[in-house]
Enzyme design. Structure first.
Site, mmCIF file in Angstrom:
data_model
loop_
_atom_site.group_PDB
_atom_site.id
_atom_site.type_symbol
_atom_site.label_atom_id
_atom_site.label_comp_id
_atom_site.label_asym_id
_atom_site.label_seq_id
_atom_site.Cartn_x
_atom_site.Cartn_y
_atom_site.Cartn_z
ATOM 1 N N HIS A 15 0.833 -1.202 0.000
ATOM 2 C CA HIS A 15 0.000 0.000 0.000
ATOM 3 C C HIS A 15 0.870 1.255 0.000
ATOM 4 O O HIS A 15 1.726 1.408 0.876
ATOM 5 C CB HIS A 15 -0.891 -0.027 1.247
ATOM 6 C CG HIS A 15 -1.860 1.105 1.343
ATOM 7 N ND1 HIS A 15 -1.992 1.868 2.471
ATOM 8 C CD2 HIS A 15 -2.758 1.596 0.461
ATOM 9 C CE1 HIS A 15 -2.947 2.763 2.287
ATOM 10 N NE2 HIS A 15 -3.427 2.625 1.071
ATOM 11 N N HIS A 57 -0.605 11.315 -1.856
ATOM 12 C CA HIS A 57 -1.937 10.913 -1.395
ATOM 13 C C HIS A 57 -2.863 12.091 -1.129
ATOM 14 O O HIS A 57 -4.000 12.121 -1.576
ATOM 15 C CB HIS A 57 -1.822 10.058 -0.130
ATOM 16 C CG HIS A 57 -3.139 9.591 0.392
ATOM 17 N ND1 HIS A 57 -3.926 10.355 1.227
ATOM 18 C CD2 HIS A 57 -3.833 8.457 0.162
ATOM 19 C CE1 HIS A 57 -5.047 9.695 1.504
ATOM 20 N NE2 HIS A 57 -5.009 8.545 0.868
HETATM 21 O O1 G3P Z 1 -6.287 1.803 -3.245
HETATM 22 C C1 G3P Z 1 -6.551 1.409 -1.940
HETATM 23 C C2 G3P Z 1 -6.354 2.513 -0.943
HETATM 24 O O2 G3P Z 1 -5.134 3.147 -1.196
HETATM 25 C C3 G3P Z 1 -7.466 3.532 -0.977
HETATM 26 O O3 G3P Z 1 -7.388 4.456 0.033
HETATM 27 O O4 G3P Z 1 -6.829 6.636 0.991
HETATM 28 O O5 G3P Z 1 -5.170 4.801 1.104
HETATM 29 O O6 G3P Z 1 -5.655 5.926 -1.063
HETATM 30 P P1 G3P Z 1 -6.205 5.496 0.272
HETATM 31 MG MG MG Z 2 -4.426 4.722 -2.432
#
Ligand code: G3P
Ligand code: MG
Length: 253
Positions: A15, A57
């Protein structure tokens, strides 16, 4: 490759690179994910003020860089002067906000596949979808599995599809809504991505039986990952690829 074909999905995806091991959405994070044994990474792409695709992000710079305020008010060259690693801890100072082009170059070097999340700033949904599509078309290497492109923003996915229909798309939800299938089908999406804390076993069954692989985020507890794999969830998007890989037989990676 047939249009919109989904490559075989790995059982886990790092992630934001590998967010527990390195600053999120940085090249250092990709390296840590690969070192930990992940085969794919997820990362977030938005537009700088001059239209370049960058990995970041938040709408603002404050949390993960040495800058302040909205990221889309600065051009790429200005954003490059910021430090995107020091906030995370010693050893990561000097990391920069990557462009999508250099992220792809490193993925190719490391042999990492990717879930590219289109994360538009306010009002930039269509422009971001189109810009990501153009870069992927021009730069994605044949040596890697085709990337899976996802977004919470349906307008971004629609614009992405218009510009590059050949890449598989996934629809992202926090909680999966009752009309998830109609929404996914109207965008030609082939996967469903959702917050594992909001996913019920019944919903998972319905989605899987309808033929949509599920990618769950952000699953950092190995016991929870085992439970979700048991439910049939295809892929854990995790900050901790090292922890999940430790409980996963090699054959399942
Ligand atoms: O793509 C999965 C996840 O990354 C979505 O949430 O806020 O971590 O980008 P976020
Ligand atoms: Mg994400």
């Amino acid at each position: 490759m047939p249009v919109n074909a989904l490559p075989p999905l790995p059982r886990l995806i790092g992630h934001r690179g590998a967010a527990s091991l390195a600053p999120e959405n940085t090249l250092a994070g990709f390296r840590k994910a690969a070192e930990a044994g992940a085969r794919w990474v997820e990362f977030d792409v938005r537009l700088a003020g001059d239209g370049r695709c960058i990995l970041l992000h938040d709408d603002t710079l404050d949390r993960t860089t040495s800058g302040r305020g909205r990221a889309d008010l600065l051009g790429f060259e200005e954003l490059r002067r910021l430090d995107a690693g020091a906030w995370f801890g010693p050893g990561f100072d000097g990391e920069r906000i990557p462009s999508l082009e250099e992220a792809i170059e490193l993925l190719a070097e490391l042999g990492l596949g990717a879930n590219v999340e289109v994360k538009p700033g306010p009002g930039a949904e269509a422009a971001t979808g189109k810009a990501v599509a153009e870069v992927l078309r021009a730069r994605w290497p044949k040596s890697l599995p085709t990337p899976l492109v996802s977004s919470f923003k349906e307008a971004a996915l629609a614009a992405f599809r218009e510009a590059a229909p050949e890449f598989p798309r996934g629809l992202l939800f926090s909680a999966v809504p009752p009309d998830w299938r109609a929404r996914a089908e109207s965008l030609g999406c082939v996967t469903i991505h959702c917050n594992h804390n909001r996913l019920t076993r019944t919903q998972a069954r319905e989605i899987i039986e309808a033929g949509f692989p599920i990618l769950a985020y952000t699953v950092n507890d190995p016991a929870r990952a085992e439970e979700l794999w048991d439910w049939g969830v295809a892929t854990m998007i995790t900050d901790c690829p090292d922890r999940l890989l430790a409980v996963m037989p090699t054959a399942l990676t």
